[in-house]
Design an enzyme around this catalytic site. Structure first.
Site, mmCIF file in Angstrom:
data_model
loop_
_atom_site.group_PDB
_atom_site.id
_atom_site.type_symbol
_atom_site.label_atom_id
_atom_site.label_comp_id
_atom_site.label_asym_id
_atom_site.label_seq_id
_atom_site.Cartn_x
_atom_site.Cartn_y
_atom_site.Cartn_z
ATOM 1 N N GLU A 1 17.984 16.108 6.969
ATOM 2 C CA GLU A 1 16.609 16.278 7.448
ATOM 3 C C GLU A 1 15.599 16.455 6.308
ATOM 4 O O GLU A 1 14.710 17.292 6.352
ATOM 5 C CB GLU A 1 16.543 17.441 8.455
ATOM 6 C CG GLU A 1 17.361 17.141 9.706
ATOM 7 C CD GLU A 1 17.383 18.265 10.730
ATOM 8 O OE1 GLU A 1 16.825 19.348 10.449
ATOM 9 O OE2 GLU A 1 17.961 18.066 11.816
ATOM 10 N N GLU B 1 23.237 13.613 14.485
ATOM 11 C CA GLU B 1 23.165 14.954 15.080
ATOM 12 C C GLU B 1 22.271 14.896 16.305
ATOM 13 O O GLU B 1 21.149 14.410 16.228
ATOM 14 C CB GLU B 1 22.604 15.936 14.040
ATOM 15 C CG GLU B 1 22.668 17.395 14.427
ATOM 16 C CD GLU B 1 22.092 18.303 13.346
ATOM 17 O OE1 GLU B 1 22.549 18.237 12.181
ATOM 18 O OE2 GLU B 1 21.152 19.061 13.656
#
Length: 538
Positions: free
Chosen positions: A195, A313
């Protein structure tokens, strides 16, 4: 006059089919594959969060971290082995603060601790070599396929507004990968960062710098695996999709560098969102995320066709999930819907957050007992093959339908998801052979106009079939018809671990192919048609 009558009848049928109706027709196109997934499409994550990771006045992680999980618990091994090679992605928000405790490391090997000013409020931590050995014992015992997320912030420094600058320092990662190779540990793929793409979450890195470091990591892997029979995949960036950033990364890193583009999805909002239940039951809301899958697919086709798309994810609700919904039967509705949707857009792997940990674990954090989503994932893995088939559906938007080639055998498998809490749908499944869909009209016609009219009428009734032909049905419902139950029923029987802690058998009911196919309100049905003619699946 006769022609006018025929047109009137056809228009009436088309109008009826376009409205919400308890009678649903599903037409499966078996002549061509729409997309294809990997064998390890169903994937689950192991995260780094420590026990004092808390959201909304609750701390649901317990001892579920990569660093402290009880790897010897028999339920854990049994749950992984039931998938026969489950892909496990080791990674998460704190992976970019993990140091690898190789002999050359200058850091003491300590766990995460709360730290003011630290990324996500935590200090750096260390993965000891001893713990890595223990993890690999579990992976080898259970046949897991491993994707490992590397620390991509090492060597960089904060500059402003969450931006980190500077070249990646690969020394610690290099020593860790060298050790992994020396021990014969099989890592299928190395993922770079978590991220950090686009606007980032806790931190971000520019696409140009990220691409430069990926080129360096690719060279490092090529060198270290020079004498190996297999080369690991290089996976990046493990973030939320940002079209411009992802396109630039592919262009700047160049041909063949990044094998897989991973992205994360939490489309239900925060874990404290009071609307999560209604969002899961809203077909229009669930459908919005299709734009993300579509846009990533197009970005890869245009800027990096050597790469493929993974969901690295996805947990539905972020910040550890929802304690009211994420471990309940209702959660399977968005989850299975998203597995189907991702497949349609050529997503090769879909990693569920998490295998264990938080509210959204497939296994309960404390007891290791499977939550309802575990059984949904296992049925998908066992029944839905790699080949994705197109589906046309008429009757109601509240019945979601996805079709794949049957896994390992002839025929096809469908998953039918009834989002309506009051309507039982009666489903007719048809092959698209000799049937043409007139798009936008809800009317299906054969090559011959009159024969098409006859076929349209025949869909309302039962399909003629040999009485000896059977289909397999796996109906999932909440215990006591409660969609917020933590116990799921398969064909009316509770799915519970055996006395020995083994996963229970997932047996279907065998039903004559020409008998009615009903999907109860707020339920899921996997249906296998062994004799369905699908040329694309042969």
């Amino acid at each position: 006059m006769i022609l006018q009558l025929l047109l009137f009848v056809l228009c009436s049928i088309g109008g009826a089919l376009s409205e919400e109706s308890p009678d649903v027709t599903v037409i499966v196109k078996g002549s061509d594959l729409a997309a294809e997934t990997d064998d390890t499409f169903v994937c689950a994550t192991l995260d780094w969060w420590p026990p004092d990771k808390c959201n909304y006045d609750q701390c649901p992680w317990g001892q579920s971290s990569v660093l402290n999980l009880d790897l010897t618990h028999p339920f854990l091994a049994n749950a992984i082995q039931a998938f026969d090679h489950l892909r496990i992605r080791v990674g998460g928000s704190l992976q970019d603060q993990v140091v690898y405790g190789v002999p050359s490391s200058e850091y003491p090997c300590l766990p995460f601790s709360k730290m003011s000013g630290g990324l996500f409020g935590f200090s750096k931590a260390c993965l000891s070599i001893e713990r890595w050995d223990e993890l690999n014992l579990l992976f080898q015992k259970t046949g897991a396929i491993i994707t490992f997320g590397l620390n991509a912030l090492r060597g960089r420094h904060r500059v402003h507004n969450g931006m980190w600058a500077g070249d990646w320092n690969s020394t610690n990662a290099r020593d860790f990968i060298e050790y992994t190779i020396s021990k014969g540990y099989q890592v299928d793929s190395w993922e770079f960062g978590n991220e950090l793409s686009g606007r980032g979450v806790g931190a971000r890195v520019g696409s140009e710098q990220y691409a430069k470091d990926l080129v360096g990591l690719r060279a490092l892997l090529k060198e270290l695996y020079e004498d190996s029979n297999t080369q690991p995949l290089l996976v990046a960036p493990g973030g939320f999709f940002d079209q411009q950033w992802y396109a630039q990364l592919l262009q700047d890193s160049g041909l063949g560098v990044v094998n897989v583009m991973t992205h994360h999805i939490y489309n239900l909002g925060g874990g404290d969102d009071s609307r999560i239940e209604s969002k899961i039951m809203d077909p229009q809301y669930l459908g919005r995320v299709a734009d993300t899958f579509r846009n990533l697919q197009l970005t890869i086709e245009r800027h990096g066709p050597w790469s493929s798309a993974w969901v690295g994810e996805a947990g539905g609700a972020y910040n550890s999930g929802s304690r009211l919904v994420s471990n309940k039967f209702l959660d399977s509705f968005w989850y299975l819907d998203q597995l189907g949707m991702a497949s349609k857009y050529n997503t090769k792997v879909y990693c569920r957050q998490t295998l264990i940990g938080g509210n959204y674990g497939l296994l309960d954090t404390d007891t290791f007992i499977p939550n309802p989503d575990y059984y949904s994932a296992l049925l998908w893995h066992r029944l839905m093959g790699k080949g994705v088939l197109s589906v046309d559906i008429s009757g109601s938007s509240y019945l979601r339908a996805y079709a794949h080639c049957r896994k390992g055998k002839a025929g096809i498998s469908l998953v039918l998801i009834n989002l309506n809490d009051a309507t039982k749908f009666s489903v007719t499944v048809r092959n698209d052979l000799n049937v043409i869909l007139v798009e936008g009209e809800g009317i299906r016609k054969d090559n011959s106009f009159i024969h098409g009219l006859k076929r349209t009428f025949s869909w309302v009734g039962k399909k003629a079939s040999d009485e000896s032909e059977k289909r397999e049905e796996y109906h999932l419902t909440g215990k006591d018809d409660n969609h917020l139950s933590r116990t799921v029923l398969l064909n009316g029987t509770p799915l519970e671990l055996t006395d020995d802690g083994d996963i229970p058998p997932l047996d279907p009911v065998h039903v004559p192919t020409n008998s009615p196919l009903d999907v109860a309100p707020l339920s899921v049905a996997f249906v296998v048609f062994p004799n369905f003619e699908a040329q694309a699946c042969t």
